[in-house]
Design a protein around this motif. Structure first.
Motif, PDB file in Angstrom:
ATOM      1  N   GLU A   1       0.819  -1.207   0.000  1.00  0.00           N
ATOM      2  CA  GLU A   1       0.000   0.000   0.000  1.00  0.00           C
ATOM      3  C   GLU A   1       0.857   1.263   0.000  1.00  0.00           C
ATOM      4  O   GLU A   1       0.598   2.218  -0.743  1.00  0.00           O
ATOM      5  CB  GLU A   1      -0.939   0.001   1.204  1.00  0.00           C
ATOM      6  CG  GLU A   1      -2.008  -1.075   1.182  1.00  0.00           C
ATOM      7  CD  GLU A   1      -1.477  -2.461   1.509  1.00  0.00           C
ATOM      8  OE1 GLU A   1      -0.336  -2.559   2.039  1.00  0.00           O
ATOM      9  OE2 GLU A   1      -2.174  -3.440   1.230  1.00  0.00           O
ATOM     10  N   ASP A   2       1.895   1.267   0.855  1.00  0.00           N
ATOM     11  CA  ASP A   2       2.770   2.440   0.920  1.00  0.00           C
ATOM     12  C   ASP A   2       3.487   2.674  -0.400  1.00  0.00           C
ATOM     13  O   ASP A   2       3.628   3.815  -0.865  1.00  0.00           O
ATOM     14  CB  ASP A   2       3.798   2.280   2.040  1.00  0.00           C
ATOM     15  CG  ASP A   2       3.206   2.490   3.422  1.00  0.00           C
ATOM     16  OD1 ASP A   2       1.999   2.806   3.515  1.00  0.00           O
ATOM     17  OD2 ASP A   2       3.943   2.322   4.409  1.00  0.00           O
ATOM     18  N   GLU A   3       3.968   1.590  -1.007  1.00  0.00           N
ATOM     19  CA  GLU A   3       4.723   1.729  -2.250  1.00  0.00           C
ATOM     20  C   GLU A   3       3.837   2.191  -3.403  1.00  0.00           C
ATOM     21  O   GLU A   3       4.225   3.059  -4.187  1.00  0.00           O
ATOM     22  CB  GLU A   3       5.417   0.410  -2.599  1.00  0.00           C
ATOM     23  CG  GLU A   3       6.573   0.077  -1.680  1.00  0.00           C
ATOM     24  CD  GLU A   3       7.522   1.241  -1.517  1.00  0.00           C
ATOM     25  OE1 GLU A   3       7.946   1.839  -2.534  1.00  0.00           O
ATOM     26  OE2 GLU A   3       7.854   1.566  -0.377  1.00  0.00           O
ATOM     27  N   PHE A   4       2.661   1.606  -3.509  1.00  0.00           N
ATOM     28  CA  PHE A   4       1.753   2.038  -4.568  1.00  0.00           C
ATOM     29  C   PHE A   4       1.341   3.495  -4.365  1.00  0.00           C
ATOM     30  O   PHE A   4       1.203   4.260  -5.330  1.00  0.00           O
ATOM     31  CB  PHE A   4       0.513   1.145  -4.601  1.00  0.00           C
ATOM     32  CG  PHE A   4       0.779  -0.247  -5.104  1.00  0.00           C
ATOM     33  CD1 PHE A   4       1.734  -0.482  -6.077  1.00  0.00           C
ATOM     34  CD2 PHE A   4       0.065  -1.334  -4.604  1.00  0.00           C
ATOM     35  CE1 PHE A   4       1.987  -1.770  -6.544  1.00  0.00           C
ATOM     36  CE2 PHE A   4       0.299  -2.616  -5.071  1.00  0.00           C
ATOM     37  CZ  PHE A   4       1.265  -2.842  -6.040  1.00  0.00           C
ATOM     38  N   GLU A   5       1.156   3.880  -3.100  1.00  0.00           N
ATOM     39  CA  GLU A   5       0.787   5.257  -2.796  1.00  0.00           C
ATOM     40  C   GLU A   5       1.917   6.209  -3.153  1.00  0.00           C
ATOM     41  O   GLU A   5       1.689   7.274  -3.748  1.00  0.00           O
ATOM     42  CB  GLU A   5       0.431   5.383  -1.318  1.00  0.00           C
ATOM     43  CG  GLU A   5      -0.247   6.689  -0.941  1.00  0.00           C
ATOM     44  CD  GLU A   5      -0.798   6.665   0.466  1.00  0.00           C
ATOM     45  OE1 GLU A   5      -1.917   7.161   0.670  1.00  0.00           O
ATOM     46  OE2 GLU A   5      -0.105   6.139   1.376  1.00  0.00           O
TER      47      GLU A   5
END
Length: 278
Positions: free
Chosen positions: A197-201
């Motif tokens: 989630e953090d990386e895609f964000e």
């Protein structure tokens, strides 16, 4: 050294929520969680962070302390004014066009052959000489820096520090003290695996910032594809979600009609700016 290519409840109940969580952390009696009274903390002048409500000023101060630990003990900065100025100029251009331009940003080059980049708290971004050499053009480097700015804009490190402090029972009723916060920030900056989630964000924020700053957004995909083709997985990708998944997401986000429009694709110009690295 691992990379990072980072909820804020309403103010009126933040202290109560922080207090309630602290009471439930690894303690069987109230006396344990209240071991550091508020008055004692104030008398001692100890900085305490309530990680549910860290102000910009507090986050920048925390980032400064983490940076002192990293630079003093973990790695060596690359000492070339020309290259450092070039990276900072790109970074500042991106920061002004990010979703969080209201804090100071510091961009530093780490002397390390690994292909790596990461961000901590309060605007601190690091990129290795190995990554600078691996990039083909300025837009690819800008894509990496924009991704790291995305982590900072979303306060991913602060969120991970909060979750880790709770899991390890490091928080008290008052919050987490400065020394503990700094050590935890250093540990997470260097070794944390990043959630999907953090990386895609950060990817989404990054390409948005890249476009607003006038760079060609396709460069982010180009660089990921270049690294994916290498025999061994670069540090830059080792703690991230599958590169193919990130590329697929980026292709969905970026307008294919606009992807190649923008600056930073001239390879000879980039090589001239980074020549001292060769």
């Amino acid at each position: 050294m691992s990379n990072s290519f980072f909820f804020s409840p309403r103010r009126w109940y933040t202290p109560l929520l922080s207090f309630s969580i602290a009471l439930g952390i690894g303690a069987s009696t109230p006396e344990v969680t209240l071991a550091i009274p508020w008055l004692d903390i104030l008398r001692q002048g100890v900085q305490v962070y309530q990680l549910y409500n860290v102000s910009n000023r507090e986050e920048v101060q925390l980032g400064q302390r983490i940076n002192q630990q990293l630079v003093g003990e973990q790695f060596q900065l690359y000492n070339n004014a020309r290259v450092n100025s070039y990276v900072d100029r790109i970074g500042q251009r991106l920061a002004k066009n990010s979703t969080r331009p209201d804090i100071p940003y510091t961009f530093q080059v780490v002397k390390d052959d690994s292909i790596n980049a990461f961000a901590t708290a309060g605007g601190y971004v690091y990129v290795t000489t190995g990554l600078l050499k691996a990039a083909d053009n300025e837009a690819q480097l800008a894509g990496v820096l924009a991704h790291e700015i995305g982590h900072i804009a979303e306060r991913h490190l602060i969120e991970q520090m909060r979750e880790t402090a709770i899991a390890r029972g490091l928080a008290t009723a008052a919050g987490i003290d400065d020394s503990t916060a700094v050590q935890l920030g250093v540990e997470l900056a260097l070794r944390r695996p990043n959630s999907r989630e953090d990386e895609f964000e950060a990817d989404a924020r990054g390409v948005q910032t890249l476009g607003k700053a006038g760079y060609a957004q396709v460069a982010t995909i180009d660089f990921l594809e270049k690294l994916r083709s290498q025999r061994s997985t670069p540090t830059f990708l080792s703690t991230h979600p599958a590169t193919s998944d990130r590329i697929a997401r980026l292709r969905e986000i970026i307008d294919s009609q606009q992807a190649n429009r923008g600056e930073g694709l001239n390879e000879s110009n980039y090589q001239a700016q980074t020549q001292p690295l060769n």
